[in-house]
Design an enzyme around this catalytic site. Structure first.
Site, PDB file in Angstrom:
ATOM      1  N   SER A 265      89.895 -39.511  53.536  1.00 19.47           N
ATOM      2  CA  SER A 265      90.236 -38.357  52.493  1.00 19.47           C
ATOM      3  C   SER A 265      88.813 -38.344  51.428  1.00 19.47           C
ATOM      4  CB  SER A 265      91.210 -38.161  52.138  1.00 19.47           C
ATOM      5  OG  SER A 265      91.730 -38.939  51.114  1.00 19.47           O
ATOM      6  N   CYS A 266      88.416 -39.777  51.356  1.00 14.56           N
ATOM      7  CA  CYS A 266      87.657 -40.008  49.941  1.00 14.56           C
ATOM      8  C   CYS A 266      86.181 -39.955  50.148  1.00 14.56           C
ATOM      9  CB  CYS A 266      88.479 -41.233  49.143  1.00 14.56           C
ATOM     10  SG  CYS A 266      90.127 -40.850  48.695  1.00 14.56           S
ATOM     11  N   LEU A 267      85.892 -41.124  50.918  1.00 11.88           N
ATOM     12  CA  LEU A 267      84.315 -41.518  50.883  1.00 11.88           C
ATOM     13  C   LEU A 267      83.527 -40.418  51.499  1.00 11.88           C
ATOM     14  CD1 LEU A 267      85.067 -44.326  49.988  1.00 11.88           C
ATOM     15  CD2 LEU A 267      83.663 -45.360  52.035  1.00 11.88           C
TER      16      LEU A 267
END
Ligand code: NAD
Length: 428
Positions: A265-267
């Site tokens: 969900s982040c990078l």
């Protein structure tokens, strides 16, 4: 201290459990009733090692969950915003969840009778969002003034799924972003007992630190994947190259594992959002754009490799080992496995999948176009081609692969294991 947390997902739940474990009194709020009920039954709604047992020791005395913000919620010492920040597919940054949470929190602050509550933005937001979006919404819906009636801080989170609890309790740094000393003192009190470097900056800088950290990690992964793609064409093992360049302390060995690319969900989201921010400011982020492009193509290279070796994949049986974007989690958000499965289906393959944790979530994506196996062994039993997409320990058992064409996207098998196997690695 009394702590409220809005959003009980991967970050909110781990933050809540971590803070309760440190001795604080924590109330989690989540609009997802099913999640709230599970937490109150001491069952973790996410796959994260140690979380179930932590919940059993904390719920209900020190940790509880609610669907709605109740009267009195504004009387806590700190309220963390931990809702998702989603990146949309165009050039528009989507802050709608953070905005809704800010409005709800503002209403609770309007009714408060406590001291000086501090709202802490832990969700990842673009630089300037806390000041330009969150504070005005809090003020509008509370009828009170930030910096006078309540504090506002930015405190981005760096935990990694799979090791989330220890990452939260033993972070390498804590970023305290804010403008006012009272808010800073409250956050320092929240984290008292954690031994980490504390970096104090303004709100916008704190937000940028999070974006820059993830963009750098993404860059490192795409860099080594590009080197790996060139290595593959030259018949060189990218891991030998990575091991040697990583010995240089200026480079470091971390995040140099060539494979099918980063997910989660982040990078992907944060790198993309930072590019959007840059473009809005009139700067074309050439490097970040390339990082995303390399990552976008990487999973497809594994499918191409299989097709090159086996010929057309139409009607061929493909076994997928691993769906989660990394081991230790059930998170499928932006997992490279999704692209691999979709591409195999597009090319006419018959797909059977197995993941020890992410299968329930996968059924929401592919209710009927793939078959779900109950074990790795069952998945590979009838397969023409086996694709290893997540580094789960159980996939290291070399006996699984006898007589199969194996395409390893994560270097799960070591070179010493694969002699005698029909084996190919994506970058080695
Ligand atoms: N997942 C990670 O590893 C990680 C690590 C560091 C930072 N972050 C950042 O932390 C934030 C949260 O990420 P996540 O992975 O925990 O997301 P998530 O989707 O797992 O959790 C978000 C939760 O918020 C709830 N929610 C949404 N709106 C709400 C509202 N108005 N009131 C109450 N609850 C609401 C949702 O139901 C959901 O349970 C994101 O900004 C993310 O970029 C995530």
């Amino acid at each position: 201290m009394r702590i409220g947390i809005v959003g009980a997902g991967y970050v909110g739940l781990v933050t809540g459990a971590g803070l309760a474990q440190m001795g604080h009194q924590v109330t989690l709020i989540d609009i997802d009733r099913h999640k709230v009920e599970m937490i109150n039954r001491c069952e973790s709604p996410i796959h994260e090692e140690g979380l179930d047992s932590l919940l059993r020791s904390l719920v209900p005395d020190r940790l509880k969950a609610n669907v709605e913000i109740e009267d009195g919620f504004g009387n806590v010492d700190a309220i963390f915003i931990c809702v998702q920040s989603s990146s949309s597919d165009n050039e528009h940054l989507d802050l709608s969840y953070v905005m809704a949470a800010a409005r709800d929190i503002g209403r609770a602050l309007g009714n408060r009778r406590g001291e000086y509550p501090v709202v802490v933005v832990k969700s990842t937001v673009s630089p300037g969002s806390t000041e330009g979006v969150v504070i005005p919404l809090l003020e509008q819906s509370s009828g009170k003034r930030a910096g006078i009636d309540f504090g506002v801080m930015a405190n981005p989170e760096f935990l990694r799924e799979g090791t989330a609890i220890s990452d939260f309790l033993e972070p390498d740094r804590i970023i305290i972003g804010g403008l006012d000393a009272k808010g800073e003192a409250v956050l320092e009190e929240v984290y008292r007992g954690i031994n980490a470097t504390v970096v104090k900056v303004d709100l916008k800088t704190a937000e940028m630190i999070k974006f820059a950290s993830n963009a750098f990690l993404a860059t490192k992964v795409s860099f080594i994947n590009e080197i790996g793609n060139i290595c593959k064409l030259l018949g060189i093992d990218a891991y030998k190259v990575a091991g040697a360049i990583g010995a240089d302390p200026r480079i470091s060995p971390h995040y140099l594992r060539a494979g099918i690319g980063f997910g989660g969900s982040c990078l992907p989201k944060d790198t993309k959002d930072l590019s959007i921010v840059a473009r809005r400011l009139g700067y074309e982020p050439t490097l970040l754009r390339s990082v995303l492009e390399v990552n976008e193509r990487q999973p497809l290279r594994l499918v191409d490799l299989a097709e090159k070796k086996l010929g057309s994949l139409r009607g061929r049986r493909a076994a997928i080992l691993g769906l989660a974007f990394k081991p230790g989690t059930d998170d499928l958000r932006k997992a490279p496995s999704i692209q691999v499965v979709e591409e195999l289906l597009r090319r006419g393959a018959v797909v059977v999948v197995y993941d020890p944790a992410a299968q329930i979530r996968a059924k929401a994506i592919w209710p009927d176009v793939v078959t779900y196996a109950e074990s790795a062994r069952q998945a590979v039993s009838q397969a023409d081609a086996v694709f290893i997409l997540t580094e789960w320990e159980e996939f290291k058992d070399v006996r699984l692969y006898a007589g199969k064409a194996v395409f390893d996207g994560r270097r799960v098998l070591k070179p010493s294991d694969v002699s005698g196997l029909n084996y190919d690695g994506i970058c080695w």
